[in-house]
Structures are given as structure tokens and as C-alpha cells.
Design an enzyme around this catalytic site. Structure first.
Site, PDB file in Angstrom:
ATOM      1  N   TYR A 152       2.679 -11.824   7.590  1.00 18.69           N
ATOM      2  CA  TYR A 152       1.524 -11.194   8.010  1.00 18.69           C
ATOM      3  C   TYR A 152       2.264  -9.606   8.227  1.00 18.69           C
ATOM      4  CZ  TYR A 152      -2.781  -9.658  10.690  1.00 18.69           C
ATOM      5  OH  TYR A 152      -3.785  -9.296  10.977  1.00 18.69           O
ATOM      6  N   LYS A 156       0.561  -6.480   5.941  1.00 18.49           N
ATOM      7  CA  LYS A 156      -0.235  -5.328   6.297  1.00 18.49           C
ATOM      8  C   LYS A 156       0.562  -4.086   6.244  1.00 18.49           C
ATOM      9  CE  LYS A 156      -3.900  -7.634   7.975  1.00 18.49           C
ATOM     10  NZ  LYS A 156      -5.065  -7.430   7.131  1.00 18.49           N
TER      11      LYS A 156
END
Length: 251
Positions: A152, A156
Site C-alpha cells: 500500500y 501510494k
């Protein structure tokens, strides 16, 4: 001829995406509410309609090239050429690195990065034709690094580099690209994290709030306000920026 501008919001069936869709509708946009399950989008569409707005539920897998092409073509035909895109669709597959599977890694990269790429590529032609466009990508404070989120965090962080490159490439066409990096936001996703950790959501929120300078956790509407700014006419000279909406400064 319809002159209402069209905005596309992915991952909009709930949480941040739903709040963004409602806010952009209130701002005067016709809104395409896009999510994997079209039926799940309909309550948001109905809410917008009840409030006097115009919206369309669209089911699409943002990581699937043909799905994206079909969705954007349908949006252009039924709502109008899109000039605002909010890449919000996202998933988590949290685990420590040594436990993380290849599927955990690939699925997160596919939705966040591949999905943002495919959606942006599909709409940028409409924006260039109009001579105006607003792209808002959802990053996260996790882009700075977060235990148990190697996939993640990398996705991002990639969103931030993607955003800055879009700003450089598309600016001459009147298109801006910015990213919003939320901190702790009260959504079903964070509630699920609490459940996975065996902690009550209220306790989880209280612990997070104790570390936030403004002494509260965020709400989806906090992010929607920021999107509204970036999507508006007044943000035409703001591009390639990452705005941390986290209740305090970030490193």
C-alpha cells in the site's frame, strides 16, 4: 445541449469516494459514481438525485483496460464528456513483508496504480479537447512508510510520482493534476483494520486521535472539501501538489 460539467469518481460506492461524489454533485457537477459493483453505487446516485443533482451508477473494474474503456465511453454518452477525474478506488492487503504474498502485492498495485493509469489515460483526451481538466489522485500518509503496508505504501508513493508527471505532461492542455494524502479517516476500511486487530473501532479512533494535533480523526467529508477545491476553477494555477489532509504536519 447539456452544459453541466461531468466528474468521474472511482471507488465511490462508500466512504471517501461517496462523500466526494456527493460534494461534487453539490458543486454542480454531473457525477459518474464508479465502483466494482454497479448496484452498490445506486444508493449514492439516488441520494444525489434526491438532493437535485444528476448522477450515474457505473460498474467497472478500474484495473481492467476494456472495463475502463467501456465505462468512460458510457459516461461520455450518458452524462457528458468528463473534465474532472478523482482516482479514489483502492484496497488494502496488509501484512508484514515476510508474510505478504505476491497476490497481496499485485492486487494492491493493480487497483491503485494500474487503475489510476487506465482511468487517467481514458479521460485525458476529453479534457484536452475541452481545454480544461482536473485530475485528483488519492494518495495517503502511508506513502511515507507504514508497518505492515509495504504494498500500500509503495502504491501510494507511486501515486504521488504519477501525479507530478501528469502535471508536467498535461499542463499545456489546461489540465491540472494534484494528489490528496489522507491521514486517519473514519471509513469502513479503517473499521475493518480495527476488527482485524481485535480492537473496538471507538478505541481505535481514540488512540489515533491522541496522536493527531487537531485531536480528532478525519471524516470522508474532510477529503471531499479538499477535492472540491482542486476540482474548482480557482485551483487552475495549482498543479503537481500533494496535500496532506491529516490533522497536522507530515514528515
Amino acid at each position: 445541449m447539456n452544459t453541466t460539467p461531468t466528474a468521474v469518481v472511482t471507488g465511490a460506492a462508500r466512504g471517501i469516494g461517496a462523500a466526494v461524489a456527493r460534494r461534487l454533485a453539490a458543486d454542480g457537477f454531473a457525477v459518474a459514481v464508479v465502483d466494482l459493483d454497479e448496484a452498490a453505487c445506486k444508493p449514492v446516485v439516488e441520494e444525489i438525485g434526491t438532493a437535485g443533482g444528476r448522477a450515474l451508477a457505473v460498474g467497472a473494474n478500474v484495473a481492467d483496460e476494456q472495463d475502463v474503456r467501456n465505462a468512460v465511453d458510457r459516461i461520455a454518452q450518458e452524462l457528458g464528456d468528463p473534465t474532472v477525474l478523482v482516482n479514489n478506488a483502492g484496497i488494502t492487503r496488509d501484512n508484514l513483508l515476510f508474510r505478504m504474498t505476491v497476490d497481496d502485492w499485485d492486487s494492491v498495485m493493480d487497483v491503485h496504480l494500474r487503475g489510476s493509469f487506465l482511468m487517467t489515460r481514458a479521460v485525458q483526451g476529453y479534457m484536452a479537447k475541452a481545454g480544461r481538466g482536473r485530475i485528483v489522485n488519492l494518495s495517503s500518509t502511508s506513502a511515507l512508510g507504514n508497518r505492515g503496508q509495504a504494498n500500500y505504501a509503495a502504491a501510494k508513493a507511486g501515486i504521488q510520482g504519477f501525479t507530478k508527471t501528469l502535471a508536467i505532461e498535461l499542463g499545456k492542455f489546461g489540465i491540472t493534476a494534484n494528489a490528496i494524502a489522507p491521514g486517519f479517516i473514519e471509513t469502513e476500511m479503517t473499521a475493518e483494520t480495527a476488527r482485524r486487530m481485535g480492537i473496538g473501532f471507538d478505541e481505535f479512533k481514540a488512540a489515533a486521535a491522541s496522536r493527531i494535533p487537531v485531536a480528532r480523526t478525519g471524516r470522508p467529508e474532510d477529503i471531499a472539501h479538499a477535492v472540491s477545491f482542486f476540482a474548482g476553477e480557482g485551483a487552475g494555477f495549482v498543479s503537481g501538489q500533494v496535500l496532506y489532509v491529516a490533522g497536522g504536519p507530515q514528515d
